[in-house]
Enzyme design. Structure first.
Site, PDB file in Angstrom:
ATOM      1  N   SER A 564      -0.957   4.579   9.186  1.00 37.88           N
ATOM      2  CA  SER A 564      -0.258   4.369  10.473  1.00 37.88           C
ATOM      3  C   SER A 564      -1.261   4.634  11.579  1.00 37.88           C
ATOM      4  O   SER A 564      -2.211   5.391  11.403  1.00 37.88           O
ATOM      5  CB  SER A 564       0.918   5.341  10.597  1.00 37.88           C
ATOM      6  OG  SER A 564       1.348   5.397  11.953  1.00 37.88           O
ATOM      7  N   TYR A 577       4.665  13.961  10.730  1.00 33.45           N
ATOM      8  CA  TYR A 577       4.388  12.609  10.233  1.00 33.45           C
ATOM      9  C   TYR A 577       2.914  12.258  10.446  1.00 33.45           C
ATOM     10  O   TYR A 577       2.219  11.803   9.535  1.00 33.45           O
ATOM     11  CB  TYR A 577       5.300  11.617  10.977  1.00 33.45           C
ATOM     12  CG  TYR A 577       5.070  10.160  10.628  1.00 33.45           C
ATOM     13  CD1 TYR A 577       5.518   9.627   9.429  1.00 33.45           C
ATOM     14  CD2 TYR A 577       4.405   9.316  11.519  1.00 33.45           C
ATOM     15  CE1 TYR A 577       5.316   8.283   9.121  1.00 33.45           C
ATOM     16  CE2 TYR A 577       4.196   7.975  11.214  1.00 33.45           C
ATOM     17  CZ  TYR A 577       4.657   7.463  10.012  1.00 33.45           C
ATOM     18  OH  TYR A 577       4.447   6.142   9.712  1.00 33.45           O
TER      19      TYR A 577
HETATM   20  P1  NAD Z   1      10.900   1.305   4.897  1.00 32.84           P
HETATM   21  O1  NAD Z   1      11.773   2.483   5.085  1.00 32.84           O
HETATM   22  O2  NAD Z   1      11.458  -0.026   5.235  1.00 32.84           O
HETATM   23  O3  NAD Z   1      10.347   1.304   3.426  1.00 32.84           O
HETATM   24  C1  NAD Z   1       9.916   2.474   2.802  1.00 32.84           C
HETATM   25  C2  NAD Z   1      10.239   2.441   1.332  1.00 32.84           C
HETATM   26  O4  NAD Z   1       9.752   3.650   0.737  1.00 32.84           O
HETATM   27  C3  NAD Z   1      11.738   2.373   1.052  1.00 32.84           C
HETATM   28  O5  NAD Z   1      12.033   1.346   0.148  1.00 32.84           O
HETATM   29  C4  NAD Z   1      12.040   3.723   0.445  1.00 32.84           C
HETATM   30  O6  NAD Z   1      13.079   3.694  -0.510  1.00 32.84           O
HETATM   31  C5  NAD Z   1      10.729   4.097  -0.183  1.00 32.84           C
HETATM   32  N1  NAD Z   1      10.591   5.537  -0.398  1.00 32.84           N
HETATM   33  C6  NAD Z   1      10.900   6.548   0.450  1.00 32.84           C
HETATM   34  N2  NAD Z   1      10.666   7.724  -0.137  1.00 32.84           N
HETATM   35  C7  NAD Z   1      10.188   7.467  -1.367  1.00 32.84           C
HETATM   36  C8  NAD Z   1       9.757   8.272  -2.452  1.00 32.84           C
HETATM   37  N3  NAD Z   1       9.782   9.609  -2.379  1.00 32.84           N
HETATM   38  N4  NAD Z   1       9.313   7.672  -3.564  1.00 32.84           N
HETATM   39  C9  NAD Z   1       9.307   6.335  -3.652  1.00 32.84           C
HETATM   40  N5  NAD Z   1       9.719   5.521  -2.682  1.00 32.84           N
HETATM   41  C10 NAD Z   1      10.139   6.073  -1.544  1.00 32.84           C
HETATM   42  O7  NAD Z   1       9.620   1.603   5.769  1.00 32.84           O
HETATM   43  P2  NAD Z   1       8.367   0.708   6.181  1.00 32.84           P
HETATM   44  O8  NAD Z   1       8.388   0.558   7.639  1.00 32.84           O
HETATM   45  O9  NAD Z   1       8.278  -0.486   5.362  1.00 32.84           O
HETATM   46  O10 NAD Z   1       7.203   1.724   5.832  1.00 32.84           O
HETATM   47  C11 NAD Z   1       6.290   1.544   4.788  1.00 32.84           C
HETATM   48  C12 NAD Z   1       5.034   2.353   5.085  1.00 32.84           C
HETATM   49  O11 NAD Z   1       4.452   1.858   6.273  1.00 32.84           O
HETATM   50  C13 NAD Z   1       5.275   3.835   5.300  1.00 32.84           C
HETATM   51  O12 NAD Z   1       4.262   4.569   4.687  1.00 32.84           O
HETATM   52  C14 NAD Z   1       5.199   3.980   6.802  1.00 32.84           C
HETATM   53  O13 NAD Z   1       4.795   5.259   7.180  1.00 32.84           O
HETATM   54  C15 NAD Z   1       4.146   2.950   7.135  1.00 32.84           C
HETATM   55  N6  NAD Z   1       4.191   2.511   8.525  1.00 32.84           N
HETATM   56  C16 NAD Z   1       5.323   1.942   9.061  1.00 32.84           C
HETATM   57  C17 NAD Z   1       5.330   1.570  10.387  1.00 32.84           C
HETATM   58  C18 NAD Z   1       6.556   0.996  11.020  1.00 32.84           C
HETATM   59  O14 NAD Z   1       6.594   0.926  12.253  1.00 32.84           O
HETATM   60  N7  NAD Z   1       7.533   0.564  10.273  1.00 32.84           N
HETATM   61  C19 NAD Z   1       4.203   1.727  11.166  1.00 32.84           C
HETATM   62  C20 NAD Z   1       3.074   2.277  10.594  1.00 32.84           C
HETATM   63  C21 NAD Z   1       3.079   2.674   9.280  1.00 32.84           C
END
Ligand code: NAD
Length: 687
Positions: A564, A577
């Protein structure tokens, strides 16, 4: 046991060609009658040509399709009046035959006709089926095959001794049928069956009846056998078998695949284990293919591995030694028979690997290919087993087998496959693949040919994504497993699942995530710990298991961390975070350092806010972020809506594109890097 599946209600109003497709699918719905990609069927009709002239047309299965799923468009149409005069020729090479028949097309834009077309054309019946039923081949592969088949079918059978399909075999059968017009079937030595009928239904009925008679005779012979077959070894428990298999499959995949591209599958079903328990299993397995049509998919013989059935070292040793000697023997076999310098040797690795007490491994360039060899070897086991009830099992000579395996017309079928994509034969393991960014990455990598393992705590979501990927990209292209990345045992088990399904992994996307946001005074220890558990410890556990598996395979690999922008830019009111994301990023860079010598690359992607499709954004995160900025959640939404108009919006697909780059060979020389995905607008955040 074949049973008659014809249903008049389903055939009402079908054209002759539609009825042919129906009959073909019905026959192939029983794989003990028609093997996957095997067999061919035909009908002779009268059609009006483009000038309105009535024309006799032979509709025959085209090359490259499978009868189980065929539709009318999978059949070639040939003008019979132009094909039949060939019967008066004395000989014709395969090349001449293909060139001639492609001039006889009734309609353009149809697939190339089956290599067994002349069999159909010369058989003087309107509806003809050529199948490879287990029970018939069990008779046809017996040492005294003709006599064995004659005992079942009497004078109603024409026996055709084995020669490779083509003009000569077709003519030989045509002449035999002329001499015996009352014949109801042709049994082809070491090969298969031809049956026919005056209409589609009676052709189908005839095939089923003949197969039933062969099966009844074999069952009777089995019943009369004095003793059963001696059993060699006790079985390991199902759990022990899977545990052994999972431990050796990555190493086996490394040995069996060129440059790490390819799939290894595992099958410990009851018929495989029962066959491997036979004291004569090794001898039987080395006799040769149970049907010429299997050869390009299974090779002439499988690798039979001896081991002590107790420890994994013995199994690994057996596999290593076995693979080494298989390569040598296959190379020698190729050199013994090949004469054309333009023909290149196929990979000298086995497509079928038999391990007593454990089961069968199959190799292929992708899951589908491995699965075809798996399915065909089930047929081979049935044929060999049934054959031993009546006689000694025999097969083509080594030289005959070579000329089928390297037959240009068989090799042509392989060229009909679509060209390989960038990630063909690769396996991607994606945590958090059930939603948002992980889901988009899974779809993108699969589109480029990768096989995908969706590991997520949300099992139902993971299943949906895996099913959608297989539906869009082909059977078996994705699998799912419930996995909480914070639990060591879950992570180990998820990698074991990847090994058992595909043989190993190549691309590992550390992506699972949550997000919490609160001022530091209000951040509970539990929240801090949760961020650290999932984003730092979870990424460590997945990376550690990935390193272990990649090193066993010995073909390098690519780890991709979805971090991130918060890892490098202080995020107000998101210390837990952001700190956990910073730990992820540093872990990735340390691992790049560690993995380099083994060809393991580790790169990170740092997205800015990805709103669409992400569940973390829908949670309390949105409200907490708004609070951090001292604004209302709606104002935050307005801010992002404004960004959209500035074209700064970032979608999960944008992150997936970056992941594809790190997964592919295009980034082969990049490791330890981080790539920002920030909407493409300079100054969105630090670079
Ligand atoms: P999301 O919530 O849509 O998807 C996350 C997935 O991780 C979900 O399917 C959830 O069930 C799974 N998950 C959560 N805890 C878990 C665990 N303990 N074991 C296995 N699976 C688990 O979120 P996203 O936005 O797709 O995020 C994905 C990654 O991208 C994350 O690491 C997040 O920090 C990073 N990220 C997201 C953003 C954003 O703005 N959405 C920005 C930067 C980074």
């Amino acid at each position: 046991m074949p049973f008659n599946r014809w249903n008049d209600a389903e055939t009402h109003g079908l054209s002759a060609l539609e009825l042919l497709a129906y009959r073909s699918r019905l026959l192939a719905s029983d794989r003990s009658i028609v093997n996957i990609y095997g067999g061919n069927t035909s009908v002779k009709t009268v059609e009006m040509d483009h000038m309105g002239r009535p024309t006799r047309v032979l509709w025959v299965k085209g090359s490259g399709s499978d009868l189980a799923t065929c539709t009318p468009k999978d059949f070639a149409g040939l003008k019979l009046e132009e094909v039949l005069p060939l019967l008066s020729r004395d000989s014709m090479s395969d090349e001449e035959m293909v060139a001639y028949l492609s001039r006889c097309q009734f309609e353009p834009n149809r697939p190339r006709q089956s290599i067994e077309t002349l069999l159909h054309a010369f058989t003087p019946h309107p509806h003809v089926d050529h199948t490879h039923p287990d029970a018939i081949i069990a008779l046809a592969c017996a040492e005294r095959g003709e006599a064995a088949a004659r005992e079942v079918f009497g004078e109603a059978m024409v026996w055709a001794p084995y020669i490779r399909p083509g003009f000569a075999l077709s003519k030989q059968i045509a002449l035999a049928l002329q001499a015996n017009p009352r014949a109801t079937c042709v049994v082809m030595g070491k090969h298969g069956l031809i049956t026919w009928g005056a209409d589609a239904k009676s052709a189908y009925d005839s095939a089923i009846e003949h197969i039933q008679r062969a099966e009844d005779a074999l069952r009777e012979a089995q019943r009369r056998m004095f003793t059963g077959v001696s059993v060699a070894s006790p079985q390991l428990s199902a759990k022990a078998r899977r545990c052994f298999a999972a431990q050796v499959m990555p190493a086996l995949r490394g040995m069996a695949t060129a440059g790490g591209r390819g799939i290894v599958t595992f099958d410990d079903s009851a018929d495989v284990l029962a066959f491997l328990e036979r004291a004569d299993a090794e001898t039987l397995s080395q006799v040769g293919a149970a049907c010429p049509d299997h050869l390009v998919h299974t090779k002439r013989v499988p690798l039979f591995v001896r081991w002590n059935q107790q420890d994994v070292e013995s199994l690994l040793h057996g596999l290593r030694e076995g693979m080494r000697s298989y390569r040598e023997q296959y190379t020698a076999y190729f050199q013994r028979y090949h004469t054309d310098p333009n023909v290149r040797m196929a990979d000298p690795v086995p497509r079928v690997i038999l391990v007593p007490g454990l089961g069968m491994f199959n190799t292929g360039r992708d899951y589908m290919q491995a699965d075809v060899s798996r399915q065909l070897y089930h047929r081979a086991i049935a044929v060999m087993t049934q054959c031993t009830w009546i006689d000694r099992f025999t097969s083509l000579t080594e030289e005959e087998a070579f000329h089928v395996e390297y037959w240009p017309l068989e090799l042509y079928k392989l060229t009909l496959r679509p060209p390989e994509r960038e990630l063909a034969g690769r396996v991607a393991f994606i945590t958090g693949g059930a939603s948002g960014i992980g889901r988009a990455i899974a779809h993108r990598l699969a589109q480029e040919g990768a096989h995908v393992v969706i590991a997520d705590i949300n099992e139902i979501g993971a299943q949906h994504v895996a099913e959608a990927i297989s539906q869009a990209n082909g059977q078996g292209r994705a699998t799912f497993i419930r996995c909480d990345v914070t639990r060591e045992e879950d992570v180990r088990h998820a990698f074991e699942h990847a090994a058992l399904t595909y043989g190993g992994v190549d691309i590992i996307v550390n992506n699972a995530g949550i997000a919490t946001s609160a001022p530091i005074e209000q951040t509970s220890l539990a929240d801090w710990q949760r961020n650290m558990d999932i984003l730092a410890t979870g990424y460590f556990l997945v990376a550690r298991e990935a390193f272990r598996m990649l090193k066993q395979q010995g073909n390098g690999g690519s780890l991709i961390f979805i971090v991130s922008k918060n890892a490098v830019v202080a995020g107000k009111n998101a210390a837990a975070y952001s700190a956990a994301k910073a730990a992820e990023l540093h872990l990735a860079r340390c691992l790049a350092e560690e993995g380099g010598a083994s060809g393991i690359r580790v790169n990170s992607i740092l997205p800015d806010a990805v709103l669409q499709g992400s569940t973390i954004w829908n949670s309390e995160w949105r409200e907490a972020r708004a609070m951090a900025y001292g604004i209302k959640p709606e104002e935050l939404d307005a801010y992002y809506a404004n960004r959209t108009t500035l074209k700064v919006n970032i979608f999960p697909e944008d992150v997936a594109e970056a992941a594809l780059f790190f997964a592919s060979a295009r980034s082969a020389k990049i490791t330890g890097a981080f790539l920002t995905v920030d909407g493409g607008v300079a100054g969105a955040y630090a670079r």
